[in-house]
Design a protein around this motif. Structure first.
Motif, PDB file in Angstrom:
ATOM      1  N   ALA A 113      49.803  33.135  37.979  1.00 36.40           N
ATOM      2  CA  ALA A 113      48.789  33.071  39.033  1.00 36.40           C
ATOM      3  C   ALA A 113      48.842  34.392  39.793  1.00 36.40           C
ATOM      4  CB  ALA A 113      49.051  31.891  39.961  1.00 36.40           C
ATOM      5  N   PRO A 114      48.123  35.402  39.313  1.00 39.69           N
ATOM      6  CA  PRO A 114      48.250  36.753  39.879  1.00 39.69           C
ATOM      7  C   PRO A 114      48.001  36.826  41.380  1.00 39.69           C
ATOM      8  CG  PRO A 114      46.986  36.797  37.841  1.00 39.69           C
ATOM      9  CD  PRO A 114      47.166  35.354  38.204  1.00 39.69           C
ATOM     10  N   LEU A 115      47.056  36.035  41.880  1.00 39.09           N
ATOM     11  CA  LEU A 115      46.727  36.119  43.302  1.00 39.09           C
ATOM     12  C   LEU A 115      47.684  35.305  44.158  1.00 39.09           C
ATOM     13  CD1 LEU A 115      42.824  35.933  43.154  1.00 39.09           C
ATOM     14  CD2 LEU A 115      44.272  37.950  43.436  1.00 39.09           C
ATOM     15  N   MET A 116      47.888  34.038  43.798  1.00 39.14           N
ATOM     16  CA  MET A 116      48.711  33.169  44.633  1.00 39.14           C
ATOM     17  C   MET A 116      50.191  33.517  44.563  1.00 39.14           C
ATOM     18  SD  MET A 116      46.851  31.359  46.483  1.00 39.14           S
ATOM     19  CE  MET A 116      48.089  30.274  47.174  1.00 39.14           C
ATOM     20  N   SER A 117      50.575  34.332  43.603  1.00 40.86           N
ATOM     21  CA  SER A 117      51.970  34.762  43.537  1.00 40.86           C
ATOM     22  C   SER A 117      52.227  35.989  44.410  1.00 40.86           C
ATOM     23  CB  SER A 117      52.363  35.072  42.091  1.00 40.86           C
ATOM     24  OG  SER A 117      51.573  36.129  41.574  1.00 40.86           O
ATOM     25  N   LYS A 118      51.163  36.541  44.987  1.00 44.06           N
ATOM     26  CA  LYS A 118      51.311  37.703  45.859  1.00 44.06           C
ATOM     27  C   LYS A 118      51.832  37.286  47.234  1.00 44.06           C
ATOM     28  CE  LYS A 118      47.638  40.635  43.913  1.00 44.06           C
ATOM     29  NZ  LYS A 118      48.506  41.786  43.603  1.00 44.06           N
ATOM     30  N   SER A 119      52.373  38.243  47.956  1.00 43.28           N
ATOM     31  CA  SER A 119      52.711  38.008  49.358  1.00 43.28           C
ATOM     32  C   SER A 119      51.412  37.939  50.155  1.00 43.28           C
ATOM     33  CB  SER A 119      53.579  39.147  49.893  1.00 43.28           C
ATOM     34  OG  SER A 119      52.824  40.356  49.937  1.00 43.28           O
ATOM     35  N   VAL A 120      51.501  37.489  51.397  1.00 41.08           N
ATOM     36  CA  VAL A 120      50.302  37.440  52.244  1.00 41.08           C
ATOM     37  C   VAL A 120      49.698  38.834  52.380  1.00 41.08           C
ATOM     38  CG1 VAL A 120      49.417  36.945  54.551  1.00 41.08           C
ATOM     39  CG2 VAL A 120      51.106  35.417  53.517  1.00 41.08           C
ATOM     40  N   PHE A 121      50.545  39.820  52.667  1.00 42.20           N
ATOM     41  CA  PHE A 121      50.053  41.193  52.793  1.00 42.20           C
ATOM     42  C   PHE A 121      49.443  41.672  51.482  1.00 42.20           C
ATOM     43  CE2 PHE A 121      52.882  41.727  56.575  1.00 42.20           C
ATOM     44  CZ  PHE A 121      51.904  42.195  57.448  1.00 42.20           C
ATOM     45  N   GLY A 122      50.101  41.327  50.377  1.00 46.88           N
ATOM     46  CA  GLY A 122      49.608  41.753  49.075  1.00 46.88           C
ATOM     47  C   GLY A 122      48.243  41.169  48.768  1.00 46.88           C
ATOM     48  N   PHE A 123      48.055  39.899  49.114  1.00 46.60           N
ATOM     49  CA  PHE A 123      46.766  39.252  48.868  1.00 46.60           C
ATOM     50  C   PHE A 123      45.674  39.877  49.732  1.00 46.60           C
ATOM     51  CE2 PHE A 123      43.507  36.063  49.688  1.00 46.60           C
ATOM     52  CZ  PHE A 123      43.194  35.649  48.401  1.00 46.60           C
ATOM     53  N   VAL A 124      45.975  40.066  51.015  1.00 44.04           N
ATOM     54  CA  VAL A 124      44.979  40.653  51.918  1.00 44.04           C
ATOM     55  C   VAL A 124      44.614  42.063  51.468  1.00 44.04           C
ATOM     56  CG1 VAL A 124      44.549  41.411  54.287  1.00 44.04           C
ATOM     57  CG2 VAL A 124      45.684  39.231  53.870  1.00 44.04           C
ATOM     58  N   ASP A 125      45.598  42.824  51.039  1.00 42.61           N
ATOM     59  CA  ASP A 125      45.321  44.172  50.538  1.00 42.61           C
ATOM     60  C   ASP A 125      44.427  44.122  49.303  1.00 42.61           C
ATOM     61  OD1 ASP A 125      46.666  45.520  52.489  1.00 42.61           O
ATOM     62  OD2 ASP A 125      48.495  45.862  51.317  1.00 42.61           O
ATOM     63  N   GLU A 126      44.707  43.167  48.415  1.00 42.96           N
ATOM     64  CA  GLU A 126      43.902  43.031  47.196  1.00 42.96           C
ATOM     65  C   GLU A 126      42.455  42.691  47.542  1.00 42.96           C
ATOM     66  OE1 GLU A 126      43.384  43.072  43.011  1.00 42.96           O
ATOM     67  OE2 GLU A 126      45.126  43.637  44.218  1.00 42.96           O
ATOM     68  N   VAL A 127      42.276  41.802  48.509  1.00 45.86           N
ATOM     69  CA  VAL A 127      40.926  41.439  48.941  1.00 45.86           C
ATOM     70  C   VAL A 127      40.201  42.651  49.519  1.00 45.86           C
ATOM     71  CG1 VAL A 127      39.604  40.075  50.623  1.00 45.86           C
ATOM     72  CG2 VAL A 127      41.458  39.001  49.336  1.00 45.86           C
ATOM     73  N   SER A 128      40.929  43.490  50.236  1.00 49.20           N
ATOM     74  CA  SER A 128      40.301  44.616  50.934  1.00 49.20           C
ATOM     75  C   SER A 128      40.052  45.828  50.044  1.00 49.20           C
ATOM     76  CB  SER A 128      41.183  45.045  52.117  1.00 49.20           C
ATOM     77  OG  SER A 128      42.399  45.622  51.658  1.00 49.20           O
ATOM     78  N   SER A 129      40.438  45.741  48.775  1.00 53.75           N
ATOM     79  CA  SER A 129      40.257  46.880  47.872  1.00 53.75           C
ATOM     80  C   SER A 129      38.799  46.993  47.433  1.00 53.75           C
ATOM     81  CB  SER A 129      41.162  46.722  46.647  1.00 53.75           C
ATOM     82  OG  SER A 129      40.682  45.683  45.809  1.00 53.75           O
ATOM     83  N   ASP A 130      38.505  48.002  46.604  1.00 51.30           N
ATOM     84  CA  ASP A 130      37.126  48.209  46.157  1.00 51.30           C
ATOM     85  C   ASP A 130      36.781  47.393  44.917  1.00 51.30           C
ATOM     86  OD1 ASP A 130      38.627  49.498  44.280  1.00 51.30           O
ATOM     87  OD2 ASP A 130      37.680  51.467  44.513  1.00 51.30           O
ATOM     88  N   SER A 131      37.652  46.445  44.547  1.00 49.22           N
ATOM     89  CA  SER A 131      37.362  45.558  43.423  1.00 49.22           C
ATOM     90  C   SER A 131      36.553  44.363  43.919  1.00 49.22           C
ATOM     91  CB  SER A 131      38.675  45.072  42.794  1.00 49.22           C
ATOM     92  OG  SER A 131      38.422  44.068  41.835  1.00 49.22           O
ATOM     93  N   PRO A 132      35.511  43.928  43.166  1.00 47.24           N
ATOM     94  CA  PRO A 132      34.688  42.797  43.618  1.00 47.24           C
ATOM     95  C   PRO A 132      35.405  41.450  43.567  1.00 47.24           C
ATOM     96  CG  PRO A 132      34.015  43.496  41.430  1.00 47.24           C
ATOM     97  CD  PRO A 132      35.003  44.520  41.917  1.00 47.24           C
ATOM     98  N   ALA A 133      36.536  41.397  42.888  1.00 48.35           N
ATOM     99  CA  ALA A 133      37.316  40.157  42.825  1.00 48.35           C
ATOM    100  C   ALA A 133      38.788  40.496  43.061  1.00 48.35           C
ATOM    101  CB  ALA A 133      37.145  39.477  41.471  1.00 48.35           C
ATOM    102  N   PRO A 134      39.476  39.699  43.869  1.00 45.66           N
ATOM    103  CA  PRO A 134      39.035  38.451  44.502  1.00 45.66           C
ATOM    104  C   PRO A 134      38.036  38.703  45.625  1.00 45.66           C
ATOM    105  CG  PRO A 134      41.181  39.061  45.333  1.00 45.66           C
ATOM    106  CD  PRO A 134      40.876  40.036  44.234  1.00 45.66           C
ATOM    107  N   GLY A 135      37.126  37.755  45.765  1.00 45.78           N
ATOM    108  CA  GLY A 135      36.107  37.870  46.792  1.00 45.78           C
ATOM    109  C   GLY A 135      36.005  36.610  47.618  1.00 45.78           C
ATOM    110  N   GLY A 136      34.779  36.324  48.046  1.00 43.91           N
ATOM    111  CA  GLY A 136      34.555  35.207  48.954  1.00 43.91           C
ATOM    112  C   GLY A 136      34.956  33.859  48.392  1.00 43.91           C
TER     113      GLY A 136
END
Length: 337
Positions: A130-153
């Motif tokens: 589970a690439p997203l849910m295995s991230k830390s909170v900071f890691g997930f938020v950073d991933e959301v804030s990147s220029d990749s369209p996913a993960p998104g809303g």
């Protein structure tokens, strides 16, 4: 046991679906009971353990631990954790990992060798990453804030719902065992169990939403040179668009259930009423956000019957969520003003 003629007599044991034999190990100065449990649904693991303890106590002996040889399904350990939590007056709606640790400690599964849940529990040993849910909170938020369209809303909506269900479970767990809430103890303990299931389902939906989006992206990369390739690509895209709409629809339905649980949590510990309120806000955001992601995918779907059905379902979900959220808001505001 033998009869008068010296023939072995078989006597039914205390438990069904159990095959066991015991012997004394002189080198360790202890007895060992080796058991094959063939149906843990009919005869729970903790029932077997407690029965052995009871029989040992009749002989003035004490069970010092246990060991599971090979792998074990998750369910019997979770159920054992719930059983022992209930014995101690705690809520059975604790997180899965906490229940499993309770079972490991109480059953003494660490007494012989380290019980590594990632290797000993079947579901964990074969779990998909589970690439997203295995991230830390900071890691997930950073991933959301990147220029990749996913993960998104869609993934964020699922996470919001999971947090709402988690808060509802927390309020229930903070209530069970507290003086003055005896009348709702059983109800909230059951509610906490249900909330944990909804929380876990929504946590899985965080990655599922991104996977659905990625499937559409992969379909877009298919060749479209020949007529046959164009037809195949279009069908793959249509299937992908439908999946990209169905996944957030399920998320919205789960978030609505989380919202109902938040409303039930209002019966809980009054010191946690704002937590129940925040649970409602998060769950409502999850419903609304997931429905946005359903609707945005409908414009590219050519199946008009499917589109109309999805529009109707999302409208109902949004209305139901709004009504429940309004009730929660009024109760919370009245309580804190």
């Amino acid at each position: 046991i033998k009869d008068d003629q010296g023939n072995t007599v078989k006597v039914p044991g205390r438990l069904k679906h159990v095959r066991a034999i015991g012997w004394y190990i002189d080198a360790y100065k202890c007895a060992q009971v080796s058991i094959n449990l063939t149906n843990y649904r009919e005869t729970p693991l903790h029932t077997v353990f407690e029965t052995v303890k009871e029989e040992a106590e009749k002989l003035g002996l004490r069970v010092t631990g246990s060991e599971i040889v090979g792998l074990v399904p998750k369910t019997p350990l979770v159920e054992a954790g719930k059983y022992y939590a209930g014995l101690s007056g705690k809520s059975k709606g604790a997180p899965e990992q906490e229940l499993i640790q309770t079972a490991i400690q109480t059953l003494g599964l660490d007494s012989v060798a380290n019980f590594d849940v990632s290797k000993k529990i079947i579901e964990y040993a074969v779990a998909e990453p589970a690439p997203l849910m295995s991230k830390s909170v900071f890691g997930f938020v950073d991933e959301v804030s990147s220029d990749s369209p996913a993960p998104g809303g869609g993934s964020v909506a699922a996470l919001a719902g999971a947090l709402g269900a988690g808060l509802a479970a927390m309020v229930a767990n903070l209530t069970v065992g507290k003086k003055g809430y005896e009348a709702v103890k059983d109800e909230l303990s059951s509610m906490a169990e249900h909330a944990q299931n909804i929380k876990d389902a929504l946590a899985h939906a965080v990655d599922a939403d991104t996977n659905a989006f990625n499937a559409v992206m992969e379909a877009m990369k298919l060749p479209k040179t020949t007529d046959a390739e164009k037809v195949f690509r279009e069908q793959a895209l249509q299937n992908g668009y439908k999946s990209a709409a169905l996944v957030p629809l399920e998320t919205a339905e789960l978030c609505l259930e989380a919202l109902r649980l938040a409303e039930s949590a209002l019966k809980g510990n009054k010191n946690s009423i704002t937590d129940a309120g925040v649970a409602g806000l998060m769950a409502q955001a999850g419903v609304q956000g997931a429905c946005y992601n359903v609707l945005v995918n409908l414009g590219t779907i050519t199946d008009t019957q499917f589109v109309e059905s999805m529009k109707k379902k999302t409208a109902e979900l949004i209305k139901d969520a709004h009504d429940i959220a309004e009730r929660i808001h009024k109760i919370v505001v009245q309580a804190i003003q």
